[in-house]
Design a protein around this motif. Structure first.
Motif, PDB file in Angstrom:
ATOM      1  N   LEU A  38     100.089  50.641  16.032  1.00  0.00           N
ATOM      2  CA  LEU A  38      99.758  50.058  14.735  1.00  0.00           C
ATOM      3  C   LEU A  38      98.258  49.849  14.679  1.00  0.00           C
ATOM      4  N   GLN A  39      97.606  50.553  13.756  1.00  0.00           N
ATOM      5  CA  GLN A  39      96.171  50.398  13.546  1.00  0.00           C
ATOM      6  C   GLN A  39      95.952  49.332  12.480  1.00  0.00           C
ATOM      7  N   ALA A  40      95.417  48.188  12.862  1.00  0.00           N
ATOM      8  CA  ALA A  40      95.158  47.093  11.933  1.00  0.00           C
ATOM      9  C   ALA A  40      93.675  47.094  11.574  1.00  0.00           C
ATOM     10  N   GLY A  41      93.368  47.548  10.363  1.00  0.00           N
ATOM     11  CA  GLY A  41      91.982  47.690   9.938  1.00  0.00           C
ATOM     12  C   GLY A  41      91.698  49.128   9.583  1.00  0.00           C
ATOM     13  N   SER A  42      91.268  49.367   8.365  1.00  0.00           N
ATOM     14  CA  SER A  42      91.115  50.739   7.869  1.00  0.00           C
ATOM     15  C   SER A  42      89.944  51.483   8.486  1.00  0.00           C
ATOM     16  N   LEU A  43      88.990  50.764   9.079  1.00  0.00           N
ATOM     17  CA  LEU A  43      87.831  51.423   9.681  1.00  0.00           C
ATOM     18  C   LEU A  43      87.903  51.435  11.201  1.00  0.00           C
ATOM     19  N   LEU A  92      98.078  40.347   4.462  1.00  0.00           N
ATOM     20  CA  LEU A  92      98.387  40.474   5.888  1.00  0.00           C
ATOM     21  C   LEU A  92      99.185  39.295   6.436  1.00  0.00           C
ATOM     22  N   ARG A  93      99.257  38.213   5.673  1.00  0.00           N
ATOM     23  CA  ARG A  93     100.076  37.067   6.114  1.00  0.00           C
ATOM     24  C   ARG A  93     101.546  37.274   5.790  1.00  0.00           C
ATOM     25  N   THR A  94     101.832  38.145   4.818  1.00  0.00           N
ATOM     26  CA  THR A  94     103.213  38.266   4.349  1.00  0.00           C
ATOM     27  C   THR A  94     103.716  39.695   4.241  1.00  0.00           C
ATOM     28  N   VAL A  95     102.844  40.686   4.287  1.00  0.00           N
ATOM     29  CA  VAL A  95     103.273  42.067   4.103  1.00  0.00           C
ATOM     30  C   VAL A  95     104.310  42.433   5.170  1.00  0.00           C
ATOM     31  N   PRO A  96     105.383  43.122   4.786  1.00  0.00           N
ATOM     32  CA  PRO A  96     106.428  43.467   5.754  1.00  0.00           C
ATOM     33  C   PRO A  96     105.908  44.390   6.858  1.00  0.00           C
ATOM     34  N   ILE A  97     105.981  43.913   8.096  1.00  0.00           N
ATOM     35  CA  ILE A  97     105.654  44.706   9.278  1.00  0.00           C
ATOM     36  C   ILE A  97     106.817  44.548  10.252  1.00  0.00           C
ATOM     37  N   ALA A  98     107.371  45.639  10.693  1.00  0.00           N
ATOM     38  CA  ALA A  98     108.525  45.578  11.594  1.00  0.00           C
ATOM     39  C   ALA A  98     108.180  44.806  12.860  1.00  0.00           C
ATOM     40  N   GLN A  99     109.054  43.890  13.255  1.00  0.00           N
ATOM     41  CA  GLN A  99     108.829  43.089  14.445  1.00  0.00           C
ATOM     42  C   GLN A  99     109.267  43.846  15.695  1.00  0.00           C
ATOM     43  N   ARG A 100     108.495  43.658  16.762  1.00  0.00           N
ATOM     44  CA  ARG A 100     108.783  44.266  18.067  1.00  0.00           C
ATOM     45  C   ARG A 100     108.993  45.771  17.944  1.00  0.00           C
ATOM     46  N   ALA A 101     108.185  46.403  17.112  1.00  0.00           N
ATOM     47  CA  ALA A 101     108.355  47.829  16.842  1.00  0.00           C
ATOM     48  C   ALA A 101     107.259  48.705  17.441  1.00  0.00           C
ATOM     49  N   TYR A 102     106.144  48.100  17.873  1.00  0.00           N
ATOM     50  CA  TYR A 102     104.991  48.889  18.298  1.00  0.00           C
ATOM     51  C   TYR A 102     104.632  48.612  19.756  1.00  0.00           C
ATOM     52  N   ASP A 103     104.266  49.694  20.443  1.00  0.00           N
ATOM     53  CA  ASP A 103     103.816  49.562  21.827  1.00  0.00           C
ATOM     54  C   ASP A 103     102.398  49.018  21.888  1.00  0.00           C
ATOM     55  N   ILE A 104     101.574  49.460  20.936  1.00  0.00           N
ATOM     56  CA  ILE A 104     100.161  49.094  20.904  1.00  0.00           C
ATOM     57  C   ILE A 104      99.802  48.629  19.498  1.00  0.00           C
ATOM     58  N   VAL A 120      97.233  35.945  10.660  1.00  0.00           N
ATOM     59  CA  VAL A 120      97.184  37.406  10.718  1.00  0.00           C
ATOM     60  C   VAL A 120      97.487  37.885  12.142  1.00  0.00           C
ATOM     61  N   LEU A 121      96.895  37.226  13.122  1.00  0.00           N
ATOM     62  CA  LEU A 121      97.166  37.598  14.507  1.00  0.00           C
ATOM     63  C   LEU A 121      98.634  37.367  14.864  1.00  0.00           C
ATOM     64  N   ASP A 122      99.223  36.301  14.337  1.00  0.00           N
ATOM     65  CA  ASP A 122     100.648  36.064  14.583  1.00  0.00           C
ATOM     66  C   ASP A 122     101.489  37.244  14.104  1.00  0.00           C
ATOM     67  N   ARG A 123     101.152  37.778  12.927  1.00  0.00           N
ATOM     68  CA  ARG A 123     101.896  38.915  12.391  1.00  0.00           C
ATOM     69  C   ARG A 123     101.736  40.143  13.283  1.00  0.00           C
ATOM     70  N   LEU A 124     100.522  40.350  13.778  1.00  0.00           N
ATOM     71  CA  LEU A 124     100.264  41.506  14.619  1.00  0.00           C
ATOM     72  C   LEU A 124     100.961  41.375  15.972  1.00  0.00           C
ATOM     73  N   VAL A 125     100.944  40.168  16.523  1.00  0.00           N
ATOM     74  CA  VAL A 125     101.614  39.949  17.813  1.00  0.00           C
ATOM     75  C   VAL A 125     103.117  40.117  17.668  1.00  0.00           C
ATOM     76  N   SER A 126     103.658  39.642  16.561  1.00  0.00           N
ATOM     77  CA  SER A 126     105.104  39.769  16.345  1.00  0.00           C
ATOM     78  C   SER A 126     105.523  41.227  16.206  1.00  0.00           C
TER      79      SER A 126
END
Length: 253
Positions: A38-43, A92-104, A120-126
């Protein structure tokens, strides 16, 4: 293999061993299926992860991109949309992101420009699988570069960006919450039961154009002296390799 993303603004990005080595080691251990990233950040400069080299060795990397619902982010993602397995845009606080779906999860050029950094970090960690890696590249709030970025008027920021990062969408709004610093990231990982496997710093000011780059370095040094080192010029970005523990009893969101 699916790869995408822009290089770091205005720079000739090469493989960065700081991130590429742990990604390589993780990928080798994940034989039997594609590695999901999951690439978080367009740049985010994906090239520094060494994904191309992994592809040459026969590994599959599937990349999904996520960023805030902002015109500049949309423009950057649209430019590279065909290279992603999926693109997610929204709050980024609420957008649907699958939990426990990404290796990186690779988060670069994002935390310094968003509000509610810890949420935001909580969402990424989840979104990480247990044992997965969170790779962070972020501006350090307590540097001369970040202070100047916050204090410059909008027109001056745009003019500098266009000279230093030609052809790259930007500049994004400045936020730089207090958590966007080494102490803030360390506190966050401790509270969430995460493990910092490696930490580092980087100087990212482009070398071209030469006169402007030289002038910026002089300005950063002057800010450091005037603030008695509170806003230093030894680096402008912080780098982290953070692991989500396998132990599900750990305090991880």
């Amino acid at each position: 293999m699916t790869t995408a993303g822009r290089d770091s603004p205005g720079t000739d990005v090469k493989t960065n061993g700081f991130f590429a080595e742990p990604l390589h080691d993780y990928t080798v251990r994940c034989l039997g299926g594609p590695v999901t990233l999951l690439q978080a950040g367009s740049l985010a400069p994906l090239r520094e992860l060494g994904i191309g080299e992994l592809a040459e060795d026969g590994f599959e990397i599937s990349v999904t991109a996520v960023d805030a619902d902002h015109p500049l982010a949309k423009r950057a993602l649209d430019d590279a949309r065909t290279g992603y397995a999926d693109v997610i845009v929204g709050d980024l606080r609420t957008v649907p992101i699958a939990q426990r779906a990404y290796d990186i999860v690779y988060c670069a050029g994002l935390l310094e420009r968003v509000q509610h950094v810890e949420l935001v970090l909580d969402r990424l960690v989840s979104a990480l699988k247990p044992g997965g890696l969170l790779l962070i590249r972020t501006r350090d709030r307590y540097t001369a570069a970040a202070l100047l970025d916050r204090l410059l008027p909008g027109p001056a920021r745009k003019a500098l960006w266009s000279r230093l990062h030609p052809g790259t969408p930007g500049p994004f709004p400045t936020v730089y919450e207090k958590a966007v610093c080494d102490a803030g990231i360390a506190s966050y990982t401790l509270m969430r039961g995460l493990v910092i496997a490696a930490r580092g710093t980087d100087r990212t000011l482009p070398s071209q154009p030469v006169r402007l780059s030289s002038a910026m370095r002089v300005t950063y040094a002057a800010i450091s002296r005037l603030t008695r080192g509170r806003f230093g010029d030894s680096h402008d970005e912080l780098l982290y390799v953070i692991r989500r523990p396998q132990d599900q009893s750990a305090r991880v969101v």
